[in-house]
Design a protein around this motif. Structure first.
Motif, PDB file in Angstrom:
ATOM      1  N   TYR A   1       0.815  -1.215   0.000  1.00 14.61           N
ATOM      2  CA  TYR A   1       0.000   0.000   0.000  1.00 14.61           C
ATOM      3  C   TYR A   1       0.851   1.270   0.000  1.00 14.61           C
ATOM      4  O   TYR A   1       0.626   2.181  -0.797  1.00 14.61           O
ATOM      5  CB  TYR A   1      -0.968   0.002   1.182  1.00 14.61           C
ATOM      6  CG  TYR A   1      -2.158  -0.883   0.954  1.00 14.61           C
ATOM      7  CD1 TYR A   1      -3.206  -0.475   0.149  1.00 14.61           C
ATOM      8  CD2 TYR A   1      -2.233  -2.147   1.536  1.00 14.61           C
ATOM      9  CE1 TYR A   1      -4.297  -1.284  -0.081  1.00 14.61           C
ATOM     10  CE2 TYR A   1      -3.325  -2.971   1.324  1.00 14.61           C
ATOM     11  CZ  TYR A   1      -4.351  -2.528   0.514  1.00 14.61           C
ATOM     12  OH  TYR A   1      -5.421  -3.335   0.283  1.00 14.61           O
ATOM     13  N   SER A   2       1.832   1.354   0.896  1.00 14.64           N
ATOM     14  CA  SER A   2       2.655   2.562   0.963  1.00 14.64           C
ATOM     15  C   SER A   2       3.450   2.761  -0.319  1.00 14.64           C
ATOM     16  O   SER A   2       3.576   3.885  -0.800  1.00 14.64           O
ATOM     17  CB  SER A   2       3.625   2.477   2.147  1.00 14.64           C
ATOM     18  OG  SER A   2       2.927   2.429   3.352  1.00 14.64           O
TER      19      SER A   2
ATOM     20  N   ARG B   1      -2.001   6.525   5.475  1.00 12.35           N
ATOM     21  CA  ARG B   1      -3.165   5.774   4.990  1.00 12.35           C
ATOM     22  C   ARG B   1      -3.005   4.293   5.289  1.00 12.35           C
ATOM     23  O   ARG B   1      -3.927   3.633   5.742  1.00 12.35           O
ATOM     24  CB  ARG B   1      -3.341   5.962   3.474  1.00 12.35           C
ATOM     25  CG  ARG B   1      -3.888   7.291   3.053  1.00 12.35           C
ATOM     26  CD  ARG B   1      -3.910   7.417   1.533  1.00 12.35           C
ATOM     27  NE  ARG B   1      -4.684   6.387   0.875  1.00 12.35           N
ATOM     28  CZ  ARG B   1      -6.008   6.403   0.715  1.00 12.35           C
ATOM     29  NH1 ARG B   1      -6.701   7.430   1.162  1.00 12.35           N
ATOM     30  NH2 ARG B   1      -6.627   5.414   0.096  1.00 12.35           N
ATOM     31  N   THR B   2      -1.801   3.774   5.046  1.00 15.19           N
ATOM     32  CA  THR B   2      -1.552   2.347   5.248  1.00 15.19           C
ATOM     33  C   THR B   2      -1.674   1.973   6.714  1.00 15.19           C
ATOM     34  O   THR B   2      -2.327   0.981   7.052  1.00 15.19           O
ATOM     35  CB  THR B   2      -0.151   1.976   4.721  1.00 15.19           C
ATOM     36  OG1 THR B   2      -0.095   2.317   3.337  1.00 15.19           O
ATOM     37  CG2 THR B   2       0.126   0.505   4.893  1.00 15.19           C
TER      38      THR B   2
ATOM     39  N   THR C   1      -6.524  12.835   2.790  1.00 12.29           N
ATOM     40  CA  THR C   1      -6.574  12.478   1.363  1.00 12.29           C
ATOM     41  C   THR C   1      -8.000  12.130   0.977  1.00 12.29           C
ATOM     42  O   THR C   1      -8.892  12.080   1.835  1.00 12.29           O
ATOM     43  CB  THR C   1      -5.665  11.272   1.056  1.00 12.29           C
ATOM     44  OG1 THR C   1      -6.086  10.161   1.850  1.00 12.29           O
ATOM     45  CG2 THR C   1      -4.208  11.596   1.322  1.00 12.29           C
TER      46      THR C   1
ATOM     47  N   ALA D   1       0.907   8.476   2.304  1.00 11.58           N
ATOM     48  CA  ALA D   1       0.683   7.083   1.912  1.00 11.58           C
ATOM     49  C   ALA D   1       0.936   6.148   3.097  1.00 11.58           C
ATOM     50  O   ALA D   1       0.179   5.202   3.323  1.00 11.58           O
ATOM     51  CB  ALA D   1       1.575   6.712   0.735  1.00 11.58           C
TER      52      ALA D   1
ATOM     53  N   GLU E   1       0.866   3.630  -3.359  1.00 11.41           N
ATOM     54  CA  GLU E   1       0.210   4.928  -3.191  1.00 11.41           C
ATOM     55  C   GLU E   1       1.219   6.059  -3.057  1.00 11.41           C
ATOM     56  O   GLU E   1       0.959   7.179  -3.477  1.00 11.41           O
ATOM     57  CB  GLU E   1      -0.742   4.895  -2.004  1.00 11.41           C
ATOM     58  CG  GLU E   1      -1.966   4.050  -2.276  1.00 11.41           C
ATOM     59  CD  GLU E   1      -2.965   4.021  -1.138  1.00 11.41           C
ATOM     60  OE1 GLU E   1      -2.639   4.502  -0.030  1.00 11.41           O
ATOM     61  OE2 GLU E   1      -4.079   3.519  -1.363  1.00 11.41           O
ATOM     62  N   GLY E   2       2.386   5.779  -2.464  1.00  6.10           N
ATOM     63  CA  GLY E   2       3.396   6.814  -2.301  1.00  6.10           C
ATOM     64  C   GLY E   2       4.104   7.161  -3.595  1.00  6.10           C
ATOM     65  O   GLY E   2       4.448   8.313  -3.837  1.00  6.10           O
TER      66      GLY E   2
END
Length: 152
Positions: free
Chosen positions: A79-80, A115-116, A146, A112, A83-84
């Protein structure tokens, strides 16, 4: 007289990716589909890496709770990382969505990661379901400041 160095950079402007994204907030159904697709990809990726570890180190390599040594780093980097770097996970590519800041810019790597880490809050996936229809923002969105928008 000015020398003509053939190795100097030219005056051409480089194409840069857009820094501001517009679009409507992604619907709950689209976000649910994205979540399912990302979880399937994450589990398959974790399975493949776990099998490689078992082949390399033997059947006892992941016994006794050691599987978390694979699944947690895979989860965080999946995820990081996506998305990052790209602002989109593979599930978001499939469903035509992307993560943006509240102002519409590309999210920072710190956002990111936020969020993760927020996704591991118990019952967090349900936070999107209980958001108002025109504002499908989950806790991982509000904590990281976000939102997820449709891009196609």
């Amino acid at each position: 007289m000015e020398s003509q160095n053939p190795y100097l950079a030219g005056d051409a402007a480089l194409a840069t990716p857009p820094r501001h994204y517009t679009g409507e907030v992604a619907s709950k159904g689209r976000r649910f589909g994205t979540m399912v697709a990302d979880y399937v990809i994450y589990y398959v990726l974790s399975l493949v890496i776990s099998m490689a570890v078992i082949v390399a180190f033997g059947p006892g390599a992941l016994q006794g709770g050691k599987a978390y040594l694979i699944t947690i780093p895979v989860y965080l980097s999946y995820y990081s990382g996506f998305e990052g770097v790209l602002g989109r996970t593979p599930g978001k590519f499939i469903f035509g969505t992307r993560v943006v800041t509240r102002a519409g810019g590309a999210p920072s790597f710190g956002q990111a990661i936020g969020r993760t880490l927020s996704r591991v809050i118990p019952f967090e996936p349900f936070s999107v379901l209980f958001a108002s229809d025109g504002d499908a923002i989950g806790w991982h969105d509000s904590i990281a400041r976000t939102k997820v928008i449709r891009v196609r």
